[in-house]
Design a protein around this motif. Structure first.
Motif, PDB file in Angstrom:
ATOM      1  N   ASN A 258      72.675  64.444  23.931  1.00 22.82           N
ATOM      2  CA  ASN A 258      72.534  65.299  22.737  1.00 22.82           C
ATOM      3  C   ASN A 258      73.140  64.667  21.483  1.00 22.82           C
ATOM      4  O   ASN A 258      73.586  65.373  20.573  1.00 22.82           O
ATOM      5  CB  ASN A 258      73.159  66.684  22.976  1.00 22.82           C
ATOM      6  N   VAL A 259      73.162  63.346  21.455  1.00 20.13           N
ATOM      7  CA  VAL A 259      73.631  62.625  20.271  1.00 20.13           C
ATOM      8  C   VAL A 259      72.427  62.294  19.394  1.00 20.13           C
ATOM      9  O   VAL A 259      71.438  61.727  19.864  1.00 20.13           O
ATOM     10  CB  VAL A 259      74.387  61.337  20.660  1.00 20.13           C
ATOM     11  N   GLN A 260      72.505  62.665  18.118  1.00 18.30           N
ATOM     12  CA  GLN A 260      71.426  62.391  17.182  1.00 18.30           C
ATOM     13  C   GLN A 260      71.361  60.890  16.891  1.00 18.30           C
ATOM     14  O   GLN A 260      72.392  60.213  16.888  1.00 18.30           O
ATOM     15  CB  GLN A 260      71.644  63.153  15.878  1.00 18.30           C
ATOM     16  N   VAL A 261      70.152  60.398  16.628  1.00 15.25           N
ATOM     17  CA  VAL A 261      69.940  58.959  16.460  1.00 15.25           C
ATOM     18  C   VAL A 261      69.017  58.687  15.279  1.00 15.25           C
ATOM     19  O   VAL A 261      68.025  59.391  15.063  1.00 15.25           O
ATOM     20  CB  VAL A 261      69.290  58.337  17.722  1.00 15.25           C
ATOM     21  N   MET A 262      69.350  57.627  14.521  1.00 12.37           N
ATOM     22  CA  MET A 262      68.360  56.984  13.663  1.00 12.37           C
ATOM     23  C   MET A 262      68.434  55.496  13.944  1.00 12.37           C
ATOM     24  O   MET A 262      69.455  54.990  14.431  1.00 12.37           O
ATOM     25  CB  MET A 262      68.585  57.294  12.187  1.00 12.37           C
ATOM     26  N   VAL A 263      67.332  54.804  13.665  1.00 15.15           N
ATOM     27  CA  VAL A 263      67.222  53.388  13.986  1.00 15.15           C
ATOM     28  C   VAL A 263      67.109  52.605  12.682  1.00 15.15           C
ATOM     29  O   VAL A 263      66.331  52.967  11.795  1.00 15.15           O
ATOM     30  CB  VAL A 263      65.998  53.127  14.883  1.00 15.15           C
ATOM     31  N   GLU A 264      67.898  51.534  12.583  1.00 10.92           N
ATOM     32  CA  GLU A 264      67.879  50.715  11.372  1.00 10.92           C
ATOM     33  C   GLU A 264      66.857  49.592  11.496  1.00 10.92           C
ATOM     34  O   GLU A 264      66.601  49.092  12.587  1.00 10.92           O
ATOM     35  CB  GLU A 264      69.280  50.150  11.102  1.00 10.92           C
ATOM     36  N   GLY A 265      66.265  49.226  10.332  1.00 11.84           N
ATOM     37  CA  GLY A 265      65.182  48.254  10.360  1.00 11.84           C
ATOM     38  C   GLY A 265      65.288  47.213   9.269  1.00 11.84           C
ATOM     39  O   GLY A 265      66.272  47.159   8.537  1.00 11.84           O
ATOM     40  N   PRO A 266      64.244  46.400   9.152  1.00  9.68           N
ATOM     41  CA  PRO A 266      64.278  45.234   8.259  1.00  9.68           C
ATOM     42  C   PRO A 266      64.472  45.659   6.822  1.00  9.68           C
ATOM     43  O   PRO A 266      64.130  46.781   6.456  1.00  9.68           O
ATOM     44  CB  PRO A 266      62.887  44.613   8.465  1.00  9.68           C
TER      45      PRO A 266
END
Length: 432
Positions: A258-266
Motif C-alpha cells: 500500500n505504498v504509493q509510487v511514481m516512476v522517474e524518467g528521462p
C-alpha cells in the motif's frame, strides 16, 4: 483505520486529502479512489507534513511541476535556499525537492517542511555523505536506511530511491557502453558504492525494509532513474530500458504494501522518441504516474535548457507524463539563483498547461478562453491578471507606451483587434 492514502482508497475510506484533490481536479471522489487504489493516481502526503495543501498526480489530473532547491559545498547558504522555496510557492509550484548535498541538512529540511504548502521531496543518498561525514564507500547499508527513516520522520512527502540500479543493470550498462555514462547524481553515487564495496545496492536488497518505513509515515516512493540518458545519443538504450523493467517490478512490490509510487524518467531525448517512451513507461510500470526531467530535446543549448526542457516536457505530458521536474537556464552550468528558478518555473508551467489542453484536462482551456476574451476587449489589466507571469507582462507593456491606450507599440493604429472591433460596431477607423 488506514495506513496510507492507497490503503484508504482500497478500503473505500475518504480522506481529507482525497476531498481536497477531488475538488481541485473537478473529479468524482469515487473515480479518484478507484484510480488511487489501482496506483494510477497518487497523493503524496506524509502524515507529519501538517502545512501541506495536497495535490494529486496521475491520470486525469492537471500536470504538476516540481522545483529543485538545496545547497552544495560551493554554494552553502540555507537562507538563500529558503527564499527560493518561498518564491517557488508564490509562483505556484506543486512540489519542492531539497537536493542539498553538503553538511547537516536536517534543520533546513524541517524548516522547509514546516512552511511548505507544496509537496516536499528529497534524495536521501545525497544527505548520507554529509550526515555521517564519511566517504561514500564507508557508509553501510544500515546507515543508508537510517537516513531514509530520518527523512520520513521529518515529514518528507516523497523520496527518490535509486533501487533500479542493481548488479544486473550495472552489468548491462558496462556491456553496452554509453557516450555520457551515468549522469544521475544519486545513480552515480550508488554505482560507485556498489563497485567500491562489491555489494548489491542496499536500496534494492533491502527494498522491503524501505517499504515498511514508507508505509509507516505514508511516504510516496519515487523510483529514481539512475540510468537515465544524459545525452540524446544515449536515449532509449539497453541500460535505460532494463532499469525501467526493474522499476516496474518494484512498483508492484510497493503496491502490495500500500505504498504509493511514481516512476522517474528521462533525461535527454530526441523529440521523435518521447511519445514512445511515455507509452513504454506506462506499459512496463503498470500505469504508475510518470515523473520526467525535461526531457531535454537537444544537447547544444547551455544557458537555454529551460527552453529545451519545456519543449520536451510539453510533448511528454501530452503523451502521458504526469509530473514535470523543472529545468533552469543554469542547468549543466551552476547552482541556479532565484531568477534562474523563476524562469524554470514559468517555462515548466507553460509546458504543463499546454499539455493539459492537449490531454483534455477539465477546465484547462477555460484559462485560455478568458485570456482571448480579454485580448479581444483590449483589457490590459485583465490580461496581466490572467498571465502566467503578469508582472513581466505588465513591465513590458509599461516600458513602451503607445500613442493610444487601446493599442500597443507593435501595431499602433494598425492594431487588427481594435480596428476589427470598430468596423464590426459600424465605427470608422483612422490609420494615419
Amino acid at each position: 483505520m488506514y495506513t496510507t492514502q492507497m490503503d484508504a482508497a482500497k478500503r473505500g475510506i475518504v480522506t481529507r486529502e482525497m476531498e481536497i484533490v477531488a475538488q481541485k481536479e473537478n473529479m468524482d471522489i469515487k473515480e479518484l479512489q478507484q484510480l488511487m487504489a489501482q496506483g494510477k493516481v497518487i497523493i503524496p502526503a506524509n502524515k507529519k507534513h501538517t502545512a501541506l495543501d495536497p495535490e494529486g498526480i496521475g491520470r486525469g489530473m492537471r500536470t504538476k511541476i516540481n522545483v529543485n532547491i538545496g545547497i552544495s559545498k560551493d554554494c552553502c547558504n540555507f537562507d538563500i535556499e529558503l527564499e527560493k522555496a518561498k518564491k517557488a510557492i508564490e509562483l505556484k509550484a506543486d512540489a519542492i525537492m531539497d537536493l542539498s548535498s553538503y553538511g547537516k541538512t536536517g534543520e533546513f529540511r524541517r524548516k522547509l517542511i514546516s512552511i511548505s504548502t507544496a509537496m516536499v521531496g528529497t534524495v536521501p543518498i545525497y544527505d548520507a555523505v554529509g550526515f555521517y561525514d564519511k566517504e561514500i564507500s564507508d557508509i553501510t547499508a544500515e546507515e543508508f536506511l537510517d537516513v531514509i527513516e530520518r527523512h520520513a520522520a521529518d515529514g518528507v512527502d516523497f523520496m527518490t530511491i535509486h533501487a533500479g540500479i542493481n548488479r544486473e543493470t550495472v552489468r548491462r550498462f558496462k556491456k553496452n557502453g554509453r557516450l555520457t555514462n551515468i549522469v544521475s547524481r544519486g545513480g552515480s553515487l550508488m554505482f560507485a558504492w556498489m563497485e567500491l564495496t562489491g555489494n548489491e545496492n542496499p536500496f534494492y536488497e533491502y527494498y522491503d525494509r524501505i517499504l515498511e518505513i514508507f508505509a509507516e509515515y505514508d511516504v510516496t516512493m519515487s523510483l529514481g532513474d539512475a540510468l537515465r540518458p544524459g545525452s540524446i545519443n544515449d536515449s532509449t538504450d539497453a541500460a535505460q530500458i532494463e532499469e525501467l523493467i526493474v522499476l516496474g517490478e518494484l512498483t508492484k512490490r510497493a503496491w502490495e504494501r500500500n505504498v504509493q509510487v511514481m516512476v522517474e524518467g528521462p533525461g535527454h531525448m530526441a523529440i521523435n522518441e518521447i511519445a514512445a517512451n511515455m507509452v513504454l513507461e506506462k506499459r512496463l510500470c503498470h500505469e504508475a504516474p510518470f515523473y520526467v526531467l525535461g526531457p531535454i530535446v537537444t544537447d547544444v543549448a547551455p544557458g537555454y535548457d529551460h527552453i529545451t526542457s519545456a519543449i520536451g516536457g510539453a510533448i511528454a505530458a501530452a503523451s502521458g507524463a504526469d509530473f514535470l521536474c523543472y529545468v533552469t537556464p543554469a542547468e549543466h552550468l551552476r547552482l541556479p539563483d532565484i531568477d534562474d528558478m523563476k524562469e524554470g518555473i514559468i517555462a515548466s508551467r507553460i509546458a504543463a498547461h499546454a499539455a493539459d489542453i492537449a490531454k483534455g484536462i477539465k477546465g484547462a482551456r477555460d484559462w485560455d478562453y478568458k485570456m482571448s476574451e480579454a485580448r479581444k476587449n483590449l483589457d490590459w489589466d485583465k490580461m496581466f491578471e490572467l498571465a502566467v507571469d503578469g508582472e513581466k507582462a505588465k513591465r513590458y507593456r509599461e516600458s513602451s507606451k503607445p500613442e493610444n491606450e487601446d493599442t500597443c507599440t507593435m501595431c499602433g493604429n494598425m492594431c487588427a483587434v481594435r480596428n476589427t472591433n470598430k468596423i464590426l460596431k459600424g465605427e470608422r477607423i483612422k490609420i494615419l
